[in-house]
Design an enzyme around this catalytic site. Structure first.
Site, PDB file in Angstrom:
ATOM      1  N   GLY A  44       0.820  -1.219   0.000  1.00  0.00           N
ATOM      2  CA  GLY A  44       0.000   0.000   0.000  1.00  0.00           C
ATOM      3  C   GLY A  44       0.846   1.258   0.000  1.00  0.00           C
ATOM      4  O   GLY A  44       0.541   2.238  -0.689  1.00  0.00           O
ATOM      5  N   CYS A  45       1.923   1.236   0.773  1.00  0.00           N
ATOM      6  CA  CYS A  45       2.794   2.414   0.880  1.00  0.00           C
ATOM      7  C   CYS A  45       3.532   2.659  -0.435  1.00  0.00           C
ATOM      8  O   CYS A  45       3.740   3.812  -0.831  1.00  0.00           O
ATOM      9  CB  CYS A  45       3.774   2.236   2.039  1.00  0.00           C
ATOM     10  N   THR A  46       3.898   1.582  -1.106  1.00  0.00           N
ATOM     11  CA  THR A  46       4.562   1.706  -2.403  1.00  0.00           C
ATOM     12  C   THR A  46       3.599   2.303  -3.434  1.00  0.00           C
ATOM     13  O   THR A  46       3.945   3.258  -4.145  1.00  0.00           O
ATOM     14  CB  THR A  46       5.086   0.333  -2.874  1.00  0.00           C
TER      15      THR A  46
END
Length: 157
Positions: A44-46
């Site tokens: 998700g952060c990527t």
């Protein structure tokens, strides 16, 4: 105490990638997006970071500088930034000073275990250092577009 909407954000000092020391006072005259995310190099952060990267020119056109913020260290941030080709800096908030200022540390559950983690959140600060918009409990799809639309509207106001 956490920052409130339509209130000035207290000046802060933070270490970022590329050897930068970031201070809100130094950014006066520009809008600032701070997006808080749980951990470098997670799915998700990527995806979220790639969204900000892909819209970077549009944020710049709206006089808006973007910073990603997590509790990861500078070395982890530098690797994440290089691997993803991020065109903005990542702030290391190991001591959680920024996380506390924006009240993004929340009780989370994973596999039945509770822990304190970063609640994915984004904040838009105007050119005078006033918090104008916040997104909490962010779901990644469509989020960057919503932040960009708010930054563009604020820039034109």
């Amino acid at each position: 105490m956490a920052v409130a909407l339509d209130q000035p954000v207290a000046d802060f000092q933070a270490q970022a990638t590329s050897g930068q020391a970031v201070s809100l006072a130094d950014l006066k005259g520009q809008q600032v997006v701070l997006y808080f995310y749980p951990k470098d190099s997670t799915p998700g952060c990527t995806t979220e970071g790639q969204g900000f990267r892909d819209q970077h020119a549009a944020f710049q056109a709206a006089n808006t500088v973007v910073f990603g913020v997590s509790r990861d260290g500078i070395k982890s941030h530098e690797n994440f930034k290089a691997k993803q080709g991020f065109t903005f800096e990542l702030i290391s908030d190991k001591d959680e000073a920024l996380c506390q200022l924006f009240d993004v540390i929340k009780l989370k559950k994973l596999y039945g275990k509770e822990y304190l983690g970063v609640d994915r959140s984004t904040f838009l600060i105007d050119k005078d250092g006033v918090l104008r918009q916040e997104w909490r409990g962010v779901k990644v799809p469509g989020h960057v577009d919503a932040v960009l639309a708010a930054a563009e509207a604020l820039h034109k106001a």
